[in-house]
Structure formats: C-alpha cells, structure tokens
Motif scaffolding. Structure first.
Motif, short mmCIF file in Angstrom:
data_model
loop_
_atom_site.label_atom_id
_atom_site.label_comp_id
_atom_site.label_asym_id
_atom_site.label_seq_id
_atom_site.Cartn_x
_atom_site.Cartn_y
_atom_site.Cartn_z
N UNK A 22 0.84 -1.20 0.00
CA UNK A 22 0.00 0.00 0.00
C UNK A 22 0.87 1.25 0.00
N UNK A 23 1.94 1.22 0.81
CA UNK A 23 2.92 2.29 0.78
C UNK A 23 2.76 3.40 1.79
N UNK A 24 1.87 3.23 2.78
CA UNK A 24 1.71 4.26 3.81
C UNK A 24 2.43 3.86 5.09
N UNK A 25 3.15 4.80 5.68
CA UNK A 25 3.73 4.56 7.00
C UNK A 25 2.73 4.84 8.11
N UNK A 26 1.70 5.65 7.82
CA UNK A 26 0.72 6.01 8.82
C UNK A 26 -0.43 5.01 8.85
N UNK A 27 -0.67 4.45 10.03
CA UNK A 27 -1.76 3.50 10.23
C UNK A 27 -2.73 4.07 11.26
N UNK A 28 -4.01 3.96 10.99
CA UNK A 28 -5.04 4.28 11.97
C UNK A 28 -5.59 2.95 12.47
N UNK A 29 -5.45 2.72 13.77
CA UNK A 29 -5.73 1.40 14.34
C UNK A 29 -6.94 1.46 15.26
N UNK A 30 -7.78 0.43 15.15
CA UNK A 30 -8.94 0.30 16.04
C UNK A 30 -9.30 -1.18 16.15
N UNK A 31 -10.15 -1.50 17.12
CA UNK A 31 -10.60 -2.88 17.26
C UNK A 31 -10.48 -3.40 18.67
N UNK A 32 -10.24 -4.70 18.79
CA UNK A 32 -10.33 -5.39 20.07
C UNK A 32 -9.20 -6.40 20.25
N UNK A 33 -8.77 -6.70 21.47
CA UNK A 33 -9.00 -5.98 22.71
C UNK A 33 -7.84 -5.03 22.95
N UNK A 34 -8.11 -3.93 23.62
CA UNK A 34 -7.10 -2.90 23.81
C UNK A 34 -5.82 -3.44 24.41
N UNK A 35 -5.94 -4.26 25.46
CA UNK A 35 -4.75 -4.70 26.19
C UNK A 35 -4.04 -5.87 25.51
N UNK A 36 -4.65 -6.45 24.49
CA UNK A 36 -4.10 -7.66 23.89
C UNK A 36 -3.70 -7.43 22.43
N UNK A 37 -4.59 -7.73 21.49
CA UNK A 37 -4.21 -7.63 20.08
C UNK A 37 -3.93 -6.20 19.63
N UNK A 38 -4.65 -5.23 20.18
CA UNK A 38 -4.35 -3.83 19.83
C UNK A 38 -2.96 -3.47 20.33
N UNK A 39 -2.69 -3.73 21.59
CA UNK A 39 -1.40 -3.37 22.19
C UNK A 39 -0.23 -4.05 21.49
N UNK A 40 -0.33 -5.36 21.31
CA UNK A 40 0.81 -6.08 20.72
C UNK A 40 1.05 -5.67 19.28
N UNK A 41 -0.01 -5.41 18.54
CA UNK A 41 0.15 -5.02 17.14
C UNK A 41 0.71 -3.61 17.02
#
Length: 198
Positions: free
Chosen positions: A120-139
C-alpha cells in the motif's frame, strides 16, 4: 517536582495524529466472539459504532482498509467454523478490502500484514478494534519495530474486566484507560474519537 512527560515528549520523536486521507485503516478482530462469546465486551456497542464511522469514512474517501481476523480453535474461542469467529456485520470487509488472518495477538506475527502494508505504501496507520490490552497493544507495539506511525482511536477500541494477581478485578474501563496511556507514552498518537481524523 515537574510533571511527568511521555517518552515521545522526552525523545522529541512524537508525531501528530494521522488524517484518514493519508493513512491506512487497520481494523483488528471485529468479530462475533466479542458480542456473544465468552469474551463479550462491556463497551462493544460504543466502540463498534466508532469503528463503523471510521470504516464508512474510509470507504467514502477510497482509502485502503485492512481487516485483521483472529483464527481460533474449532469448537473454541473465535471458532473459525462457527458464528463466533465471523466478522461483526457492522465492520465486515467488502470485496476488494484486504483481509489478514492471524493466530497470535500480534497481527504481524506469522502473517503477511507487513508485506500488505508495504504494498500500500503508507507509513501512517489508523488502528482500532479489540482488545485494547491484547491484540491492539501487541500489534501497535510491533508496528513501531517495522517503522510505522500508529494513530490509535481510543473510543474505537475496548477490552474486558480482568482478574488481578491479588484476587481482585480491574474493570474494562480502567484496563482500557491504562493501556491507552501506555501506548501513548511511546508507541502511538492517540485521539479520543474517530471524528478527529476526518
């Protein structure tokens, strides 16, 4: 005594939130398990409305969208053959949108997410989803290692109550708040709601 500063402030390496018109939207694990399964989240409906808002705006703008889906164990959590493993209808991918399937919390681990984002070529990612302390945090933490700049939409994420080591409980709201603070320290620019990005 002076007020504490974030690592971003101390290092001078912080960055402003991305705008949806120059970033890739990454939606992590918006799946039925979090609505009707054993991991049902108390803040799901509110967060899902924010995700749907981001998704609609990204589609209107023609922005790239990546959906990350967790593959669980047949008959268990995120059952890939059952309803609980399926995307929530409000955030389900449309034909042509990228789908990355993972088996670990970190969406980069064992997947082609990095390659897809590089294409895609973008360095900027907008992240959302579940769960905050798990998959969001680690990703989000892993994304920094790959050189991406993450913008986290706090209201578009949620988590659940967790047991503490002393036999108590930390509420979903407090767990979410603490994890967002930790990510804002050195891993992501944080905005409260989706409307800040468009």
């Amino acid at each position: 005594m002076s007020s504490p500063k974030s690592m971003f402030q101390l290092s001078g390496r912080g960055y402003p939130p991305a705008s949806l018109n120059n970033a890739t939207l990454v939606i992590i694990d918006a799946q039925e398990e979090y609505r009707s399964g054993v991991l049902a989240l108390p803040g799901l409906d509110e967060a899902l409305a924010e995700i749907a808002s981001l998704l609609a705006a990204a589609r209107t703008m023609g922005r790239p969208i990546v959906h990350v889906k967790h593959l669980g164990v047949p008959g268990g959590i995120f059952d890939p053959r059952g309803d609980r493993g399926q995307h929530l209808p409000e955030a389900a991918p449309l034909p042509g949108e990228i789908l990355v399937e993972k088996r670990l919390p970190n969406a980069f681990a064992g997947t082609d997410l990095h390659d897809r984002l590089q294409a895609i070529g973008h360095l900027d990612l907008i992240v959302c989803g579940f769960m905050t302390h798990s998959s969001i945090s680690t990703t989000v933490r892993a994304a920094k290692d790959y050189g991406y700049r993450c913008t986290l939409v706090s209201a578009a994420c949620a988590t659940r109550d967790l047991p503490t080591l002393d036999g108590g409980v930390i509420s979903a709201d407090e767990m979410h708040r603490v994890e967002v603070i930790a990510l804002a320290d050195n891993f992501a620019s944080v905005v409260p709601q989706a409307k800040a990005l468009f």
